[in-house]
Design a protein around this motif. Structure first.
Motif, mmCIF file in Angstrom:
data_model
loop_
_atom_site.group_PDB
_atom_site.id
_atom_site.type_symbol
_atom_site.label_atom_id
_atom_site.label_comp_id
_atom_site.label_asym_id
_atom_site.label_seq_id
_atom_site.Cartn_x
_atom_site.Cartn_y
_atom_site.Cartn_z
ATOM 1 N N ASP A 5 0.819 -1.213 0.000
ATOM 2 C CA ASP A 5 0.000 0.000 0.000
ATOM 3 C C ASP A 5 0.855 1.267 0.000
ATOM 4 N N ASP A 6 2.038 1.177 0.673
ATOM 5 C CA ASP A 6 2.898 2.378 0.687
ATOM 6 C C ASP A 6 3.874 2.404 -0.489
ATOM 7 N N GLY A 7 3.591 1.624 -1.524
ATOM 8 C CA GLY A 7 4.344 1.731 -2.767
ATOM 9 C C GLY A 7 5.649 0.954 -2.810
ATOM 10 N N GLU A 8 5.887 0.113 -1.785
ATOM 11 C CA GLU A 8 7.141 -0.637 -1.777
ATOM 12 C C GLU A 8 7.007 -1.908 -2.617
#
Ligand code: SF4
Ligand code: SF4
Lengths: 188, 198
Positions: free
Chosen positions: A141-144
């Protein structure tokens, strides 16, 4: 509702009522039979070290079974260049489609001699990594971005390695639940 | 490996290892919480009789959930049904005519939805009347033939109770196994196709 294949459905039917599968040797014995030839996306990173454990476990199998399982083997332009520079007999099974390049294995592999690879040092990454497959990429979700180790359980030893990795990672984690298809879920 | 979504993973994490889920009310409470708004495939071949039996149990009043009115992009109906609703020729509506069907554009909400209620309630097409029964899913039997499998959406108390009743009844009558993602299997691990044929 997920889609189960025949082996997974059998595993769920037999083991659905057993909570702790990790420590159940009968369960692992069933996995070696019923979950053979499936691709597993594992909750571990696709690292050199993790890949090496599978390579080591399967080292005793000297035959190359890649052409019996895949009709195409993907190659990068760099790999292809490296192969061209090193393989004097040439590469006759290159196929290009849109942006992809692959070696056609539909008639078998031209480099297979007595079912062994004759170009071991120069074969494509796909082959040298086998039974580890190209990683499964997920984005959190945090783009990792996370590259999950994926492996084809073509030999029972692959299941044994999964068991070892699971035991090392999850033995002291009662919140982690192993399901009968070897999926891992967390009880939060 | 089957791909479980987040709610299925949570249900498996909690309920894996528990037998007889169909008779566990706590499990059903969790299903309501985790599976609201999900589509459930039921092991029943869709037929007029099945649709009639189920839809007679689920009658949505005009001010119901409005889910069929706001979730989808297109609403398909026959030309006759579109005539009854005065859709054809109405310059305020976006629609397409495809063969014998009319497809009304309901992206952004159905134009017949007024103040949270269907303004064409008595004339609404079968897609709306039958909701939460969805279009069937084409499923392959073990003999490779294809059948229309019933799909329903868990949307309200009534639809949930209806799905629960179908599953509980199937488990009791045919001694089936229920998994935490609401999949039904025979106890030998073979797939349950159409319970009406058992
Ligand atoms: S290149 Fe070598 S390892 Fe790859 S498929 Fe051919 S024989 Fe097997
Ligand atoms: S016709 Fe009525 S019930 Fe059907 S989508 Fe439109 S507002 Fe909803």
């Amino acid at each position: 509702m997920a889609d189960y294949d025949v082996g997974e459905a059998k595993m769920f039917a037999k083991w659905h009522a057993t909570r702790n599968l990790l420590d159940n040797e009968d369960f692992w014995a069933d996995c070696r039979v019923l979950l053979l030839n499936k691709v597993f996306t594992l909750p571990f990173p696709d690292t050199e070290a993790n890949r090496a454990v599978f390579a080591e476990a399967c080292a005793k199998y000297s035959e190359c079974i890649v052409p019996t399982l895949f009709k195409q083997v993907p190659v990068s332009e760099q790999e292809l260049q490296f192969m061209k520079e090193n393989i004097r007999s040439g590469i006759r099974n290159i196929v290009r489609s849109k942006n992809d390049v692959y070696l056609d294995m539909s008639q078998g592999c031209p480099f297979s001699r007595n079912r062994s690879c004759s170009i071991k040092k120069f074969c494509p990454d796909f082959c040298s990594r086998f039974p580890v497959m190209p990683p499964f990429v997920s984005v959190s979700d945090d783009g990792e971005t996370f590259y999950h180790l994926q492996v084809l359980a073509c030999y029972p030893e692959v299941i044994d390695v999964i068991k070892t990795l699971y035991k090392m990672a999850f033995s002291n984690h009662p919140e982690i639940v192993i399901l009968p298809d070897l999926s891992v879920v967390a009880n939060q | 490996m089957p791909i479980f979504d987040q709610s299925e993973s949570m249900m498996f994490a909690k309920w894996h290892g528990t037998d007889d889920l169909q008779n566990n009310e706590e499990f059903w409470t969790d299903c309501w919480e985790f599976y609201l708004d999900k589509t459930v495939k039921l092991p029943i071949a869709m037929s007029d009789r099945v649709v009639e039996t189920i839809s007679s149990r689920i009658v949505c009043p005009p001010h119901a959930c409005n889910d069929c009115c706001t979730t989808y992009e297109k609403l398909r109906m026959t030309k006759e049904e579109a005539e009854v609703m005065s859709i054809i020729g109405n310059p305020d509506l976006k629609y397409e005519i495809k063969g014998d069907d009319v497809i009304l554009d309901i992206s952004g909400g159905c134009p017949f939805l007024k103040d949270g209620a269907c303004s064409a309630y008595d004339k609404r097409p079968p897609t709306c009347r039958l909701f939460p029964i969805l279009s069937p899913c084409q499923t392959r039997r073990s003999d490779m033939s294809v059948f229309d499998q019933l799909q329903m959406r868990i949307k309200c108390d009534t639809s949930f109770e209806c799905i629960k009743a179908i599953i509980k009844d199937a488990c009791d009558r045919f001694d089936l196994l229920l998994l935490p993602d609401l999949t039904l299997l025979h106890k030998d691990g073979s797939f349950v196709e159409d319970i009406l044929e058992l």
